[in-house]
Structure formats: C-alpha cells, structure tokens
Enzyme design. Structure first.
Site, short mmCIF file in Angstrom:
data_model
loop_
_atom_site.label_atom_id
_atom_site.label_comp_id
_atom_site.label_asym_id
_atom_site.label_seq_id
_atom_site.Cartn_x
_atom_site.Cartn_y
_atom_site.Cartn_z
N ARG A 291 14.33 14.55 -9.32
CA ARG A 291 13.80 14.52 -7.92
C ARG A 291 12.32 15.00 -7.45
O ARG A 291 12.11 15.56 -6.51
CB ARG A 291 14.82 15.37 -6.96
CG ARG A 291 16.05 14.71 -6.88
CD ARG A 291 16.92 15.57 -5.87
NE ARG A 291 18.24 14.86 -5.60
CZ ARG A 291 19.38 15.16 -6.31
NH1 ARG A 291 19.54 16.00 -7.20
NH2 ARG A 291 20.43 14.63 -6.05
N LYS A 313 -0.44 6.15 -5.11
CA LYS A 313 0.47 5.30 -4.69
C LYS A 313 1.18 4.97 -6.51
O LYS A 313 0.25 4.84 -7.34
CB LYS A 313 -0.12 3.78 -4.32
CG LYS A 313 -0.47 3.76 -2.89
CD LYS A 313 -1.10 2.48 -2.69
CE LYS A 313 -1.19 2.27 -1.10
NZ LYS A 313 -1.63 0.74 -0.87
N GLU A 355 -12.75 -4.52 -9.19
CA GLU A 355 -12.67 -3.45 -8.26
C GLU A 355 -13.92 -3.04 -7.90
O GLU A 355 -14.15 -2.36 -6.88
CB GLU A 355 -11.66 -2.40 -9.00
CG GLU A 355 -10.34 -2.88 -8.98
CD GLU A 355 -9.70 -2.64 -7.63
OE1 GLU A 355 -10.17 -2.14 -6.74
OE2 GLU A 355 -8.46 -3.19 -7.57
N LYS A 401 -12.59 5.81 -2.14
CA LYS A 401 -11.28 5.54 -2.12
C LYS A 401 -10.92 6.92 -1.48
O LYS A 401 -9.91 6.90 -0.76
CB LYS A 401 -10.60 5.32 -3.49
CG LYS A 401 -9.00 5.08 -3.27
CD LYS A 401 -8.46 4.38 -4.34
CE LYS A 401 -6.93 4.32 -4.05
NZ LYS A 401 -6.23 3.30 -4.93
N GLU A 411 -1.29 4.59 4.75
CA GLU A 411 -1.43 3.32 5.20
C GLU A 411 -0.70 2.86 6.68
O GLU A 411 -0.07 1.66 6.73
CB GLU A 411 -1.28 2.45 4.14
CG GLU A 411 -2.05 0.95 4.25
CD GLU A 411 -1.83 -0.07 3.22
OE1 GLU A 411 -1.27 -1.01 3.61
OE2 GLU A 411 -2.42 0.45 2.11
N ARG A 416 -6.71 2.88 5.24
CA ARG A 416 -6.37 2.76 3.79
C ARG A 416 -6.12 1.21 3.54
O ARG A 416 -6.35 0.84 2.38
CB ARG A 416 -4.99 3.41 3.47
CG ARG A 416 -4.76 3.47 1.99
CD ARG A 416 -3.80 4.39 1.45
NE ARG A 416 -4.00 4.23 -0.08
CZ ARG A 416 -3.17 5.25 -0.74
NH1 ARG A 416 -3.04 6.36 -0.24
NH2 ARG A 416 -3.09 5.02 -2.07
N ASN A 420 -7.40 -2.87 0.38
CA ASN A 420 -6.55 -4.22 0.25
C ASN A 420 -7.74 -5.55 -0.01
O ASN A 420 -7.32 -6.28 -0.14
CB ASN A 420 -5.53 -4.41 1.18
CG ASN A 420 -4.71 -5.17 0.68
OD1 ASN A 420 -3.92 -4.93 -0.52
ND2 ASN A 420 -4.17 -6.16 1.13
N HIS A 423 -7.19 -8.20 -2.18
CA HIS A 423 -5.67 -8.03 -2.83
C HIS A 423 -4.68 -9.10 -2.20
O HIS A 423 -3.74 -9.41 -2.89
CB HIS A 423 -5.29 -6.64 -2.76
CG HIS A 423 -6.06 -5.77 -3.61
ND1 HIS A 423 -7.46 -5.54 -3.66
CD2 HIS A 423 -5.57 -5.09 -4.61
CE1 HIS A 423 -7.63 -4.70 -4.56
NE2 HIS A 423 -6.59 -4.36 -5.18
N HIS A 427 -3.40 -10.85 -5.23
CA HIS A 427 -2.07 -10.35 -5.79
C HIS A 427 -1.01 -11.55 -5.85
O HIS A 427 -0.51 -11.78 -6.95
CB HIS A 427 -1.49 -9.58 -4.73
CG HIS A 427 -1.69 -8.01 -5.14
ND1 HIS A 427 -1.42 -6.73 -4.27
CD2 HIS A 427 -2.11 -7.31 -6.40
CE1 HIS A 427 -1.61 -5.80 -4.85
NE2 HIS A 427 -2.28 -6.00 -6.01
N HIS A 437 -5.31 -7.99 -13.26
CA HIS A 437 -5.49 -7.39 -11.92
C HIS A 437 -6.78 -7.49 -11.28
O HIS A 437 -7.18 -7.96 -10.33
CB HIS A 437 -4.88 -6.11 -11.86
CG HIS A 437 -5.21 -5.55 -10.33
ND1 HIS A 437 -4.27 -5.77 -9.38
CD2 HIS A 437 -6.15 -4.53 -9.90
CE1 HIS A 437 -4.71 -5.17 -8.27
NE2 HIS A 437 -5.76 -4.45 -8.56
#
Length: 533
Positions: A291, A313, A355, A401, A411, A416, A420, A423, A427, A437
């Site tokens: 947890r 993330k 990036e 960032k 987001e 945020r 993207n 992306h 993606h 990527h």
C-alpha cells in the site's frame, strides 16, 4: 551565515504578504524591494516605473544587490519585473534560494481588483497576458515554484518554508544548481550532477529506510560497480529487462513477487535506476506494494532525466495503448547523473532529443537556442560524453516540467497537459509501430505543427523549423509513413480523450502552445490528409 530567500512572480501573486509572514516564521528580516526603492527615490515604486522605467530598473538592481549582500539572510519580496531584467535572477540564484509564487491569470486579476496600482495589471487583458507570458521563462529560473491558487496564506507560507527546508538541507553546491519540487507535504529535490550520488548523500535521502534496488538490465551490465558506489551492494535487487514489454501486468507482478520474496517490508524504499521503463514500473510498484513505499529515481537516459522521472506519474501499458494503468506517486529524490549518458547507444541518445525539442518548443527561444547549442552531441560517436552545456539544458527541462507539475499535479487544468505536446499522435505511432518513445514524440511534434497549420493556428514555417531541428539531431522528421490506419485508430484510446474529443496541445509558435478541444475524428481526418501522397 543564512542565505537570502527571494520571492519572484507576477504582481499580486502574494510576494509581499507571503514574504512578511514567511520571514516571521523563519525568524528572518523582511525586505520589500518596492518599499526599499520608494525610500531611496522618495516616491512610490509604481509612480517611478510609470514615469521613468529605465531609472526604476537601475534603482531596483541597486536595492536588490544591497539586500542580497546582507549577512542576516533576509526574505526578499521582489517586484513583478525584477527577475526579468538584467542579470537579477542569476544574482539571486547565486546568493540564495529563489522561489516563484505561481498564480493563474484569472486568479491574479481577481486579487488585483481592489488592490494598489500595478502597472502590469493596468494594461488591457491581451497586453497583460502577453507580458506575463514573456516573463514566464525568467520566473522558470527560480529554484522552486509554489502554486497559490485556491490556497490560504498559511498554506502558501508553509509550502515555501518546506521548500526552504529541503533546499537548505542540500550541500551548497547542489543547492545552487538544484531544483526543488514545491508540492506541499511532498517537496523533494531534483538534482543534475556529473556523477552518481555518493553513498552518504543517497543515504541521507533514504531517511533510515531499508533500500531495495530496481535496475535496468542494460545499466546493470554497463555499470556493474554502480550498486557499490551507491552503497546498495547488499540491497535486494530486481533486474528489469530492457524494453517496453517490462511495463506490463506481467512485469509488474514479477517485480512485486521478487521484492516480497526478498523480505521488503513497510520500512523499505525503492531505488529505481534506469530509463523511463524502469522508472515507470518501479514507481507503480512503490505506489502499490504494501500500500505504498517511498521511491527514489536515478534516471539514466535523457528522456527519463527530463521527463519520465519527474512529476510522479507511474504506469504500465495495456495492449490498447501506453500508460493506461498507473498512479501519481511523488519520489523523495530525483538524481540525474550525466556521466551515465556516455554509455547510451547513439539511437537512444538521439531519441532523448525528441523530448528536448518538445521543451524548447514549449519554453521559448532561450531554451531552443540552448538545445541547438548541444545538438551536435546527438550524432557524436558512441561513448561520447555530453558537452558541459548539456547540464543546463537538462536543468531547463526540469524547471519547465517542475513548474507545470506544481501548478497542475494531477492534470485537472490546462497546465500539465502542455507536457503532452507531441504525445497524442506520438503515442499512437509508438504503440502501433513500436517506435522508441523519444522518436515517436519527435514525429508527434511535426504532426502537431502540421495540424496547427492546417487549422490556421500556426504558419507552415513553424513545421519546417521543427523538421530542420529534428534533422540536426538525427531524428526522423516525416510522420507520414507512421500515420497508418492502425495508428489513427489508436487516437481514440488517448488518455486525454473525453468522449468524442481530445485535448490536443497546439503549437502556435516557439514558446506559445495551448490545449485545444478537437474531435478525434477531425484530428484523424487532418492527419490522414497530411499523410496523403
């Protein structure tokens, strides 16, 4: 001797009020730079800047220099434009901690309705927004950002004090060039260094917990002595097989089972060493195993150092698309060791620039020029270390960032999602064609520019500028072969989709990007047209 703490940000961000209360909380002297200017010239700062701004900036620089030179480490509330003029922000950084108090334009105007005269806020709405946008890259030179929207005064003061505590605990050399993620209750440093963290420094961030290592298989092979350097030679170790396939339910299950079998308990901490795959997987393991366990990220690729290791993330993939199962889980430390980049295969190094060009397109001309200055390293021979200027490029990406994450961690707003950029389409191509990527993001940048041009939001010259930039770093720059029916069909699985629409980040110019609601079918139609022979 305590170091000064400088607050920067737009007018009405709360610098004076927060600064006064923060100084009391820290037992420091408070300096209101505008008040110091008024004392020096015998009239209010707002009157002087409206009458003779060049003189105002000279007096401001002198007052700032005097405050920074004080030996009692005052809390200094600067004027809205102080950080954006001359070398003020760099002098503040060299002297102590610089924190931006971030505020949305809507909230800022609401606060200023009944406040004192503020020249920037007296502009019309469009001019105000443009001046605020122009100052943003200067504010991003701060060591940390603390968001103020929707927070009480005491909450903001506590958040800045927490940032100060994290920053002050760092060795002075680390603090000067470091970045602190200003998330209340979870503030943590993001450090860019030449080498891996010495064992004692890493241990200081583990807070007495028992470490367990999750390390990329390629990194483990290339740097066999790294666990010893980190003081983790005796730690339980999970080797993460290189490649996106490890970001799966199967890979997640194997990692959890190995850690439990090794005796990891609630007193443990996960240390993730590797690129985006290892970091994303380790972060999700840390967020869920027992947890929740703390996690430390030691990223080893350009993409991980500038993107995936920052912001909390975590995710694994599904057959339907990338990163569809995950959680937000902030680390205790991110340490980017530039020396490991020399071991990257040239293709991996070039992918990292996908990036970097994204951040340059988001941030503006100064960061674009900084990336251009190191672009030659992308195509240098295998084993070439990054040039010294590369550290500044990584720090700029981290600050870009970090500021976005602090404003919009989960987001839910329009901040945020800017990350993207490239992306949405990237993606889809990545998942369909198995692209790296960074390569997919690079192609996605070109596609985003083409979409913006097709809708009349950007000139065709912007597309060409991005194409030329990608070419200088050895990246593919023609998305047409990858805009297959399968890739276009995957647009509907994008995480930013809401019903029939997707929040598509549109580039208008270098340094000017914004999310636009776009029907998925319309996006596919535009992309299909750009891919037509």
């Amino acid at each position: 001797m305590p170091a000064p703490l400088c607050l920067v940000g737009l007018p009405a961000a709360g610098k004076t009020t927060v600064g006064r209360h923060l100084a009391a909380a820290l037992g420091r002297r408070f300096v209101d730079l505008d008040a110091a200017i008024a004392d020096a010239v015998g009239e209010p700062a707002a009157a002087l800047v409206a009458r003779d701004e060049p003189r105002f900036r000279r007096v401001e620089a002198a007052a700032l220099a005097e405050a920074l030179a004080a030996t009692d480490g005052p809390v200094i509330a600067t004027g809205g434009g102080a950080a954006a003029h001359g070398d003020n922000v760099e002098r503040m950084r060299a002297a102590g901690l610089v924190v931006e108090l971030a505020v949305s334009l809507a909230e800022l105007r609401r606060r200023a309705v009944d406040g004192p005269a503020r020249p920037l806020l007296d502009d019309d709405r469009a001019a105000f927004a443009e001046r605020a946008r122009a100052r943003a890259p200067w504010y991003r030179r701060a060591h940390a950002v603390v968001a103020t929207d929707g927070r009480r005064l005491d909450e903001v003061v506590a958040a800045v004090a927490e940032v100060h505590a994290v920053w002050a605990a760092l060795p002075s050399a680390r603090a000067r060039d470091g970045y602190v993620m200003g998330l209340p209750g979870r503030a943590h440093p993001v450090l860019v260094a030449d080498a891996a963290p010495p064992a004692d420094e890493l241990a200081a961030h583990l807070d007495g917990r028992t470490p367990a290592l999750m390390i990329d298989g390629n990194v483990a092979a290339a740097w066999p002595d790294l666990p010893t350097t980190l003081g983790l030679a005796a730690a339980p170790r999970v080797i993460v097989p290189p490649g996106e396939a490890s970001k799966s339910f199967a890979g997640f299950g194997v990692a959890c089972e190995q850690l439990v079998a090794a005796g990891v308990d609630r007193g443990g901490v996960i240390v993730a060493v590797g690129g985006g795959v290892t970091g994303d997987l380790a972060g999700l393991v840390a967020a869920t195993l027992l947890r929740g366990l703390p996690v430390v990220h030691l990223p080893t690729t350009v993409v991980a150092m500038t993107d995936s290791a920052i912001g909390g993330k975590t995710a694994i993939d599904l057959p339907a698309g990338k990163n569809l199962v995950g959680a937000f889980w902030q680390p205790r430390l991110v340490w980017a060791s530039l020396e490991v980049l020399a071991s990257l295969p040239p293709a991996e190094r070039q992918a990292g620039f996908g990036e970097l060009w994204k951040y340059a397109l988001l941030d503006g001309e100064a960061t674009w020029a900084a990336v251009e200055a190191v672009a030659g390293w992308a195509t240098a021979p295998a084993g070439a270390p990054p040039p010294p200027a590369f550290a500044e490029v990584v720090r700029r990406a981290v600050a870009q960032k970090g500021g976005v994450v602090v404003r919009d961690e989960r987001e839910t707003g329009d901040d945020r999602i800017l990350l993207n950029l490239g992306h949405t389409v990237g993606h889809a191509m990545e998942a369909e064609a198995g692209l790296a990527h960074g390569v997919a993001v690079a192609l996605g940048l070109v596609a985003a520019c083409q979409v913006a041009a097709a809708l009349g939001h950007a000139p065709a010259e912007l597309t060409q500028r991005v194409v030329d930039a990608l070419a200088t770093t050895g990246l593919p720059h023609d998305p047409r072969p990858y805009l297959t029916p399968g890739a276009l069909a995957r647009l509907g699985a994008d995480k930013k989709r809401r019903g029939t629409h997707v929040r598509f980040v549109m580039p208008f110019a270098v340094g000017r990007c914004a999310p636009v609601e776009l029907a998925v079918d319309d996006l596919a139609t535009i992309l299909r047209a750009t891919a037509a022979p």
